[in-house]
Design a protein around this motif. Structure first.
Motif, mmCIF file in Angstrom:
data_model
loop_
_atom_site.group_PDB
_atom_site.id
_atom_site.type_symbol
_atom_site.label_atom_id
_atom_site.label_comp_id
_atom_site.label_asym_id
_atom_site.label_seq_id
_atom_site.Cartn_x
_atom_site.Cartn_y
_atom_site.Cartn_z
ATOM 1 N N ILE A 1 0.857 -1.179 0.000
ATOM 2 C CA ILE A 1 0.000 0.000 0.000
ATOM 3 C C ILE A 1 0.891 1.225 0.000
ATOM 4 O O ILE A 1 1.889 1.278 0.706
ATOM 5 C CB ILE A 1 -0.983 0.032 1.192
ATOM 6 C CG1 ILE A 1 -1.905 1.241 1.054
ATOM 7 C CG2 ILE A 1 -0.258 0.005 2.524
ATOM 8 C CD1 ILE A 1 -3.124 1.213 1.919
ATOM 9 N N ALA B 1 -9.314 -2.910 0.191
ATOM 10 C CA ALA B 1 -9.357 -1.461 0.331
ATOM 11 C C ALA B 1 -10.443 -1.019 1.294
ATOM 12 O O ALA B 1 -10.256 -0.079 2.070
ATOM 13 C CB ALA B 1 -9.559 -0.799 -1.031
ATOM 14 N N LEU C 1 -3.056 0.335 -3.949
ATOM 15 C CA LEU C 1 -2.964 -1.001 -3.359
ATOM 16 C C LEU C 1 -2.551 -1.939 -4.475
ATOM 17 O O LEU C 1 -3.222 -2.018 -5.510
ATOM 18 C CB LEU C 1 -4.322 -1.399 -2.776
ATOM 19 C CG LEU C 1 -4.389 -2.660 -1.939
ATOM 20 C CD1 LEU C 1 -3.487 -2.563 -0.703
ATOM 21 C CD2 LEU C 1 -5.831 -2.908 -1.494
ATOM 22 N N TYR D 1 -4.290 6.791 -2.360
ATOM 23 C CA TYR D 1 -3.916 5.419 -2.010
ATOM 24 C C TYR D 1 -3.706 4.592 -3.273
ATOM 25 O O TYR D 1 -4.440 4.745 -4.245
ATOM 26 C CB TYR D 1 -5.045 4.735 -1.224
ATOM 27 C CG TYR D 1 -5.374 5.362 0.095
ATOM 28 C CD1 TYR D 1 -4.865 4.835 1.277
ATOM 29 C CD2 TYR D 1 -6.216 6.467 0.187
ATOM 30 C CE1 TYR D 1 -5.182 5.394 2.506
ATOM 31 C CE2 TYR D 1 -6.541 7.032 1.400
ATOM 32 C CZ TYR D 1 -6.018 6.490 2.561
ATOM 33 O OH TYR D 1 -6.338 7.046 3.771
#
Length: 167
Positions: A95, A163, A142, A140
């Motif tokens: 992440i 998430a 991921l 963000y």
């Protein structure tokens, strides 16, 4: 060494996507010019060095190694990358979180919304699965991969589920 270089390249892509389309040269993070892998720090040290809370995902595999690193962004914004790994099984979940205020359109295929309403974009390819979203001033990414990130670990829907454990 080729696998490490490829991993570093794939890990940096989502971060660059959040900042590189607007004033790319001054906003993109830099990697040290030597070819040695970046040194990981503890999650506690990463939390102490970032001005935002680092929310961790619920990782769906047994994590045997966890590390964090602060990415160099030339002082333009803060960026942290946390890697959850199980090298014995060849599993990685990464992440990346930034507080970049650059408001550029994300790359990738527009996807589902998270349970908090944040829009996601599917940024996976044949080597990793990846999603991107913005929420409350943070960006963000991921990313998941297996076998030294030569193939995706999770599908898009599973990344959405992971998430949703962060928000």
């Amino acid at each position: 060494m080729k696998a490490v270089s490829k991993l570093l390249f794939l890990c940096i892509i989502p971060l660059l996507l959040s900042a590189c389309l607007h004033n790319a040269e001054s906003n993109q993070p830099t990697i040290n010019s030597d070819l040695s892998p970046p040194v990981g720090i503890s999650l506690e040290e990463a939390e102490a060095r970032t001005p935002f809370e680092i929310q961790q995902p619920s990782v769906p595999f047994q994590v045997t190694q966890k590390s964090a690193r602060i990415l160099d962004t030339n002082g333009k914004f803060d960026a942290v990358e946390i890697t959850y790994a199980n090298p014995d099984e060849g599993l990685n979940l990464i992440i990346m979180i930034t507080n970049s205020q650059v408001d550029t359109p994300p790359n990738g295929k527009k996807g589902l919304k998270l349970s908090n309403g944040s829009q996601t974009w599917d940024q996976g390819d044949g080597h990793v699965s990846a999603i991107y979203w913005r929420n409350e001033g943070l960006t963000y990414s991921l990313i998941s991969g297996k076998n030294n990130n030569l193939e995706p670990l999770y599908d898009y829907q599973t990344l959405i589920e992971i998430a949703n454990t962060i928000i």
